[in-house]
Scaffold this active site. Structure first.
Site, PDB file in Angstrom:
ATOM      1  N   CYS A  54       0.843  -1.248  -0.042  1.00 31.78           N
ATOM      2  CA  CYS A  54       0.151  -0.140  -0.220  1.00 31.78           C
ATOM      3  C   CYS A  54       0.956   0.907   0.031  1.00 31.78           C
ATOM      4  O   CYS A  54       2.100   1.241   0.428  1.00 31.78           O
ATOM      5  CB  CYS A  54      -0.879   0.208   1.430  1.00 31.78           C
ATOM      6  N   GLU A  56       0.624   3.831   1.900  1.00 30.98           N
ATOM      7  CA  GLU A  56       0.888   4.097   3.414  1.00 30.98           C
ATOM      8  C   GLU A  56       2.293   3.719   3.793  1.00 30.98           C
ATOM      9  O   GLU A  56       3.078   4.293   4.265  1.00 30.98           O
ATOM     10  CB  GLU A  56       0.011   4.101   4.245  1.00 30.98           C
TER      11      GLU A  56
HETATM   12  N1  THU Z   1      -4.442   0.493  -1.081  1.00 28.66           N
HETATM   13  C1  THU Z   1      -3.491   1.402  -0.618  1.00 28.66           C
HETATM   14  O1  THU Z   1      -2.660   1.875  -1.313  1.00 28.66           O
HETATM   15  N2  THU Z   1      -3.783   1.873   0.630  1.00 28.66           N
HETATM   16  C2  THU Z   1      -4.761   1.447   1.501  1.00 28.66           C
HETATM   17  O2  THU Z   1      -4.928   1.679   2.566  1.00 28.66           O
HETATM   18  C3  THU Z   1      -5.972   0.437   0.937  1.00 28.66           C
HETATM   19  C4  THU Z   1      -5.488   0.001  -0.408  1.00 28.66           C
HETATM   20  C5  THU Z   1      -4.160  -0.255  -2.284  1.00 28.66           C
HETATM   21  C6  THU Z   1      -3.787  -1.532  -2.508  1.00 28.66           C
HETATM   22  C7  THU Z   1      -4.181  -1.833  -3.841  1.00 28.66           C
HETATM   23  O3  THU Z   1      -2.972  -1.785  -4.790  1.00 28.66           O
HETATM   24  C8  THU Z   1      -5.510  -1.127  -4.215  1.00 28.66           C
HETATM   25  O4  THU Z   1      -5.285   0.019  -3.250  1.00 28.66           O
HETATM   26  C9  THU Z   1      -6.612  -1.754  -4.141  1.00 28.66           C
HETATM   27  O5  THU Z   1      -6.607  -2.373  -3.037  1.00 28.66           O
END
Ligand code: THU
Length: 140
Positions: A54, A56
């Site tokens: 992710c 973050e």
């Molecule tokens: N995702 C994030 O980057 N941060 C989050 O807190 C939730 C989900 C991304 C992971 C994945 O690449 C996409 O969002 C869909 O889940």
């Protein structure tokens, strides 16, 4: 206030580097250190979906690996690829794993989480509101 808007701008900028060919959901994050430095991160997907990172945690791990340990805020901007990159259609809240990862470096309980659609539209929370009664090092 101005600082938050600047941080959101950085998160929107970070989102442009999102590598998300599988979900088409693009996320950027900008982590503000107490010393004023900002680390950006984006989501990085993988053909083996579980290997995805992710936005973050990308920002957090970049910062921690450069020696940073104290943070005051993180701005997050997420939306579908077809969204206007400056005016996203919704707010992206941090997932549970990212909340837990951030909590490791929020001993004071002051870390601010800013979920932004645009520079002017955002919601903010304290991380501890988003992850109450968290698992932490006190039990280890
Ligand atoms: N995702 C994030 O980057 N941060 C989050 O807190 C939730 C989900 C991304 C992971 C994945 O690449 C996409 O969002 C869909 O889940």
């Amino acid at each position: 206030m101005t600082e938050i808007k600047e941080l959101i701008k950085e998160a929107l900028k970070a989102r442009l580097n999102s590598y998300s060919p599988y979900s088409g959901y693009r996320v950027g994050a900008a982590l503000l250190c107490k010393n004023g430095k900002v680390y950006r991160g984006c989501n990085i997907e993988n053909a083996s979906y579980g290997a995805t990172n992710c936005a973050e945690r990308t920002a957090l791990f970049k910062a921690v690996s450069e020696g940073e340990r104290e943070f005051s805020a993180i701005a997050i901007a997420g939306g579908r690829a077809e969204d206007d990159p400056e005016d996203l259609s919704d707010y992206a809240m941090p997932c549970g794993i990212c909340r837990q990862a951030l909590s490791e470096f929020d001993k004071s309980g002051e870390l601010l989480v800013v979920a932004a659609r645009s520079v002017n539209e955002y919601k903010s929370f304290k991380l501890k509101e988003l992850l109450p009664e968290s698992f932490d090092s006190s039990v280890l």
